[in-house]
Scaffold this active site. Sequence first.
Site, PDB file in Angstrom:
ATOM      1  N   LYS A 213       0.747  -1.218   0.074  1.00 22.15           N
ATOM      2  CA  LYS A 213      -0.009  -0.103  -0.008  1.00 22.15           C
ATOM      3  C   LYS A 213       0.611   1.321   0.125  1.00 22.15           C
ATOM      4  CE  LYS A 213      -4.274  -1.856   1.758  1.00 22.15           C
ATOM      5  NZ  LYS A 213      -5.336  -1.503   2.913  1.00 22.15           N
ATOM      6  N   HIS A 262      -2.894 -12.811  -0.902  1.00 26.20           N
ATOM      7  CA  HIS A 262      -3.717 -12.681   0.044  1.00 26.20           C
ATOM      8  C   HIS A 262      -5.122 -12.181  -0.088  1.00 26.20           C
ATOM      9  CE1 HIS A 262      -2.451  -8.289   0.605  1.00 26.20           C
ATOM     10  NE2 HIS A 262      -3.386  -8.179   1.050  1.00 26.20           N
ATOM     11  N   HIS A 263      -5.417 -11.636  -1.531  1.00 30.76           N
ATOM     12  CA  HIS A 263      -6.704 -11.251  -1.871  1.00 30.76           C
ATOM     13  C   HIS A 263      -7.375 -12.288  -2.957  1.00 30.76           C
ATOM     14  CE1 HIS A 263      -7.320  -7.619   0.153  1.00 30.76           C
ATOM     15  NE2 HIS A 263      -6.250  -7.241  -0.010  1.00 30.76           N
TER      16      HIS A 263
HETATM   17 FE   LIG Z   1      -4.710  -6.527   1.300  1.00 28.90          FE
END
Ligand SMILES: [Fe+2]
Length: 353
Positions: A213, A262-263
């Site tokens: 991010k 993880h998505h």
């Molecule tokens: Fe995430």
Amino acid sequence: MRKNIYSNENTKYKILAVDDEEGILDSLQVFLTKEGYSFVGVTDPIEAIEKLKAEHFDLMLLDFIMTPLHGDQVVEEIRKFNKELYILLLTGHKDLAPPLETIKRLDIQGYCEKSDKFDQLLLLVESGIKAISQMNLIREINIELKDTYAQLEKAYMESIETLRYTVEAKDSYTRGHSDRVSAYSVLIGEKLGLSATDLNTLKIGGLFHDIGKIGVPDSILLKDSRLTDDEYSEIKNHPAIGAHILSNATIFKDVIPIVKHHHERYDGKGYPGKLSGENIPYMARITAVADAFDAMTSKRTYRDSLPIEVVKEEIEKNKGTQFDPQIADAFLDILNNEYGKIEKIREEFNPEK
Ligand SMILES: [Fe+2]
């Protein structure tokens, strides 16, 4: 107990000789100290064993026929607590030498016949000392390597931690989120009986799963209103960015699949790989459950956290579509029977703060 009759421990390599004939020790003392070795002679085999327990010797010269213990029995005792001592057996006569089998079993490095001349013995001692010094060198190099590797690991961990804090500093949702996902993932891993190594991978994977991010513009990451499709696809880049950030360090090798996947969803409708079922790395499937649970139980700008019963229903409902059913069941088991552990994690990394 008889006393030591010689002691000269100043030089680098320490040789302990055990022989019940003082005359032999006397000759060895003169000969080996002349060669520069540090020499200790002991007449009593039991005292020799005690001495080896108390101090370090590099090499031992051992008489074979002695009372109350024969040389092989002495070695047998020593090998119970010292596997590294280099041992040379001295025999009075060829016929009295122990069988080769015994010599091998007790890890005796060599033997030679006692004689008035010490040429053969000296050769054996010299090659023994050479082997010992090489072994010591290898041991030192290994320790240095381990140290350097540990320092490198620490430096990498610290720099990635700094990045994580940077993400968390700007995105209040991520604050505490990665700590909780990390802890929930470990709980699930424990329930599934994973090894300590795998649990550690889950722990680190959870901490860094959203590290990517850092590469998502603040205007999107911090946006209060609905995201446009374009903005949403920017967000969807964070797993790949995260994997890329970690790809420079081998210590994160096992963590990268978690960060990258993880998505993903069990039914193949996730991102970035649209992987499905068992094709999704196992650890990533675990982190996905922990991640979704934390999202549901955290306050977001657009909604409150969901009540736990609703969350459980959601997990149950999405088994086999979003979640790996077996992992979802393991987590539901924790939620139903060990909720105290979840509460403890929420207290420690409070999502309401
Ligand atoms: Fe995430």
